[in-house]
Scaffold this motif. Structure first.
Motif, PDB file in Angstrom:
ATOM      1  N   VAL A 281       0.857  -1.183   0.000  1.00 34.63           N
ATOM      2  CA  VAL A 281       0.000   0.000   0.000  1.00 34.63           C
ATOM      3  C   VAL A 281       0.890   1.228   0.000  1.00 34.63           C
ATOM      4  CG1 VAL A 281      -0.138   0.053   2.520  1.00 34.63           C
ATOM      5  CG2 VAL A 281      -1.893   1.205   1.174  1.00 34.63           C
ATOM      6  N   ASP A 282       0.477   2.221  -0.736  1.00 34.23           N
ATOM      7  CA  ASP A 282       1.197   3.486  -0.756  1.00 34.23           C
ATOM      8  C   ASP A 282       0.814   4.252   0.512  1.00 34.23           C
ATOM      9  OD1 ASP A 282       1.853   6.256  -1.240  1.00 34.23           O
ATOM     10  OD2 ASP A 282       2.233   5.663  -3.301  1.00 34.23           O
ATOM     11  N   VAL A 283       1.746   4.364   1.434  1.00 35.76           N
ATOM     12  CA  VAL A 283       1.471   4.999   2.716  1.00 35.76           C
ATOM     13  C   VAL A 283       1.042   6.455   2.527  1.00 35.76           C
ATOM     14  CG1 VAL A 283       2.444   5.657   4.942  1.00 35.76           C
ATOM     15  CG2 VAL A 283       3.039   3.460   3.922  1.00 35.76           C
ATOM     16  N   GLY A 284       1.676   7.132   1.576  1.00 37.65           N
ATOM     17  CA  GLY A 284       1.325   8.525   1.330  1.00 37.65           C
ATOM     18  C   GLY A 284      -0.113   8.667   0.869  1.00 37.65           C
ATOM     19  N   ASP A 285      -0.529   7.820  -0.079  1.00 33.30           N
ATOM     20  CA  ASP A 285      -1.904   7.877  -0.560  1.00 33.30           C
ATOM     21  C   ASP A 285      -2.887   7.502   0.537  1.00 33.30           C
ATOM     22  OD1 ASP A 285      -1.138   8.719  -3.038  1.00 33.30           O
ATOM     23  OD2 ASP A 285      -1.331   6.766  -4.023  1.00 33.30           O
ATOM     24  N   ALA A 286      -2.535   6.493   1.342  1.00 27.20           N
ATOM     25  CA  ALA A 286      -3.419   6.067   2.428  1.00 27.20           C
ATOM     26  C   ALA A 286      -3.599   7.189   3.456  1.00 27.20           C
ATOM     27  CB  ALA A 286      -2.860   4.816   3.100  1.00 27.20           C
ATOM     28  N   THR A 287      -2.503   7.867   3.781  1.00 27.55           N
ATOM     29  CA  THR A 287      -2.570   8.963   4.743  1.00 27.55           C
ATOM     30  C   THR A 287      -3.393  10.120   4.191  1.00 27.55           C
ATOM     31  OG1 THR A 287      -0.394   8.347   5.596  1.00 27.55           O
ATOM     32  CG2 THR A 287      -1.212  10.535   6.168  1.00 27.55           C
ATOM     33  N   THR A 288      -3.224  10.403   2.905  1.00 24.85           N
ATOM     34  CA  THR A 288      -3.997  11.471   2.271  1.00 24.85           C
ATOM     35  C   THR A 288      -5.489  11.147   2.316  1.00 24.85           C
ATOM     36  OG1 THR A 288      -2.170  12.052   0.796  1.00 24.85           O
ATOM     37  CG2 THR A 288      -4.381  12.756   0.136  1.00 24.85           C
ATOM     38  N   ARG A 289      -5.841   9.889   2.016  1.00 21.14           N
ATOM     39  CA  ARG A 289      -7.251   9.497   2.072  1.00 21.14           C
ATOM     40  C   ARG A 289      -7.795   9.610   3.489  1.00 21.14           C
ATOM     41  NH1 ARG A 289      -5.455   5.484  -1.567  1.00 21.14           N
ATOM     42  NH2 ARG A 289      -5.339   3.944   0.124  1.00 21.14           N
TER      43      ARG A 289
END
Length: 214
Positions: free
Chosen positions: A16-24
């Motif tokens: 999982v892309d941690v950056g994308d997950a955090t943004t979501r």
């Protein structure tokens, strides 16, 4: 997103892309959940009849705090995170915290009862900005470094840069509707109620002085 910003879930073979997950999480979790304690706080003000105690002064302080948080949020939804925007966010969080102390002091001095549940609601309203800002700074560590160096070498460091990947019109419309329903409407009603109550108090005082003067 670089490979060092990617994480692996517990299930083997799934990344999982941690950056994308955090943004979501920020967009669809933390920001929408912010409205819940905001409405709850308004309910507490109404139950303790703010219009008969602290009145318009405290209600205006609430409006000020919403602006201190709302302006950085609005800018973050439309522009890239850079040293300028980080400065606005950090400044807004610091000023909001100071204003929150002023708010409680005003309520207590006016003899409005600030019940334990309202104090607990305040803890959410004060901690959520710092939680959001901390996550955002982790996402943009390079911009934090740039800020610490005064933005040297970055021509866009001190100007607002539109998002390279703008948020969808549907999302922005939804957030705007939520702000109108959960912030502007209830707190506008509170301010109007306080102004009316203040006018009625002034009218009663004036009538009382006139009767004594006869």
């Amino acid at each position: 997103m670089s490979t060092d910003q990617r994480g692996r879930l517990g299930t083997p073979g799934i990344t999982v892309d941690v950056g994308d997950a955090t943004t979501r999480y920020l967009l669809y979790g933390l920001l929408p959940s912010w409205f819940v304690p905001g409405v709850a706080d308004w309910v507490m003000h109404r139950r303790t009849r703010i219009e008969d105690t602290a009145g318009t002064k405290e209600s205006l302080i609430h409006s000020l705090m919403m602006a201190e948080v709302g302006i950085p949020i609005a800018l973050t939804l439309r522009y890239e995170v850079n040293p300028l925007l980080l400065s606005v966010q950090l400044g807004g969080a610091a000023v909001h915290e100071a204003t929150a102390l002023w708010d409680v002091r005003t309520a207590v001095r006016s003899e409005r009862e600030v019940k334990p549940i309202e104090q607990h609601i305040h803890s959410f309203l004060e901690s959520l900005p710092f939680g959001a800002l901390a996550a955002l700074m982790c996402l943009h560590a390079d911009q934090v470094t740039s800020l610490l160096h005064g933005g040297r070498g970055d021509p866009d460091a001190w100007r607002l840069v539109p998002r390279r990947r703008p948020l969808s019109p549907g999302y922005l419309a939804g957030i705007a509707a939520a702000i109108g329903t959960c912030v502007l409407l209830p707190y506008g009603e509170e301010l109007l109620r306080c102004v009316r109550a203040g006018r009625e108090k002034d009218k009663r005082k004036k009538d009382k002085r006139n009767r004594k003067g006869r």
